[in-house]
Design an enzyme around this catalytic site. Structure first.
Site, PDB file in Angstrom:
ATOM      1  CE  LYS A 150      -5.119   0.711  -4.275  1.00 63.09           C
ATOM      2  NZ  LYS A 150      -5.263   2.249  -4.046  1.00 63.09           N
ATOM      3  CD  GLN A 198      -4.415   5.225  -4.817  1.00 61.87           C
ATOM      4  OE1 GLN A 198      -4.742   4.381  -5.216  1.00 61.87           O
ATOM      5  NE2 GLN A 198      -3.132   5.623  -4.149  1.00 61.87           N
ATOM      6  CG  ASP A 223      -8.366   2.501   1.064  1.00 66.53           C
ATOM      7  OD1 ASP A 223      -7.494   1.462   1.186  1.00 66.53           O
ATOM      8  OD2 ASP A 223      -7.803   3.312   0.338  1.00 66.53           O
TER       9      ASP A 223
END
Ligand code: NAD
Length: 281
Positions: free
Chosen positions: A52, A96, A119
């Site tokens: 990322k 995460q 997300d």
């Protein structure tokens, strides 16, 4: 032989488009910023977070990784999220997953400001998708739709079967396909006679997490098969689809690696840039 849905090539095209959008924002003095919170030292998560960061670098985005120790408390995690919610340099926040077991994932995700939830896992964004309102869409499902559309695979009125009902892949991709007017069947571990469902599918999405789970006899000839699975077998990454045999039956097939996985990070970048564009307007 199936046409390969080449995630690598698609992602490269997407990144080139995103670079233009990022440059346009930067020209107006607004560099899009992504913050990733990583709790603990899960090796797979370390790799994802590195990738990322690399994608941000390629696009010239501001990228910040906040590494918290494995024993971080729920309170400390939430304080960190709230700090990022207030930080004007940060447009996207990503926690995460998976989090260490002592932390409450759902509560932590709810702390993220919905407009910074790149997300798309916040309950507000999930609810927006469910009710057909615009919001942030989760990256992997969004990438799957992008692949199908780029290949000009017809969706309206088609039978779509999704295997897997997770909140991050199965459910949102089913909802996106429904929004595209597919007739959607959502299968899972308690589905009886799975193959009877999958054999009807014009579009078959496998998000199970079991190597070579979808075999050729489960696939309708000519179907578009999207393999989401990432499984490690003898040190090699394989998908949920028995590629060698399904390739002979399907009309379209996304490979693993080089398929959906490549799209996911691209979509994360798009969600971050979109969040910055919304703020800049
Ligand atoms: P999950 O473990 O949360 O869900 C798996 C689903 O499979 C469950 O809903 C379960 O009901 C279903 N399932 C299990 N056994 C089954 C069976 N025998 N028959 C029918 N359904 C069955 O997994 P997830 O987070 O949705 O991920 C699925 C796979 O996709 C994993 O391999 C994961 O690594 C991969 N993944 C890839 C990306 C990417 O970017 N390409 C992103 C997320 C997840």
């Amino acid at each position: 032989m199936a046409v390969l849905l080449d995630g690598k090539a698609l992602a490269a095209g997407l990144m080139a488009d995103l670079k233009l959008r990022a440059d346009a924002l930067k020209a107006r003095g607004k560099t899009p910023g992504l913050a990733v919170i990583l709790v603990g030292d899960d090796p797979a998560s370390q790799v994802y977070v590195r990738n990322k960061g690399k994608a941000c670098e390629d696009l010239g985005l501001l990228s910040e990784t906040i590494r918290l120790p494995q024993e971080t408390s729920q309170q400390d995690l939430e304080t960190q999220i709230e700090q990022l919610n207030r930080d004007p340099r940060i447009d996207g926040i990503l926690v995460q997953l998976p989090l260490p077991r002592h932390l409450d994932e759902a509560v932590a995700l709810r702390r993220i400001a919905p407009e910074k939830d790149v997300d798309g896992f916040h309950i507000e964004n999930a609810g927006r998708l469910f009710t057909g309102q615009s919001g942030v869409v989760a990256c992997t499902p969004k990438g799957i739709l992008y692949m199908l559309k780029k290949a000009q695979i017809p969706l309206a009125g088609k039978e779509a079967v999704v295997i897997g009902r997770s909140n991050i892949v199965g459910k949102p991709v089913a909802m996106l396909l429904l929004n595209e007017n597919c007739t959607v069947t959502l299968c899972h571990s308690r589905t009886v006679d799975l193959a009877a469902h999958t054999r009807r599918a014009d579009i078959l999405v496998a998000a199970v997490g079991k190597p070579r789970f979808v075999t050729a006899d489960m696939v309708k000839p000519g179907a578009a098969v999207i393999d989401v699975g990432i499984n490690r077998v003898d040190g090699k990454v394989v998908g949920d689809v028995d590629f060698e045999n399904v390739e002979k039956v399907a009309g379209y097939l996304s490979p693993v690696p080089g398929g959906v996985g490549k799209m996911t990070i691209g979509m994360l970048m798009e969600n971050t840039i979109e969040a910055a564009e919304r703020k800049a307007h």
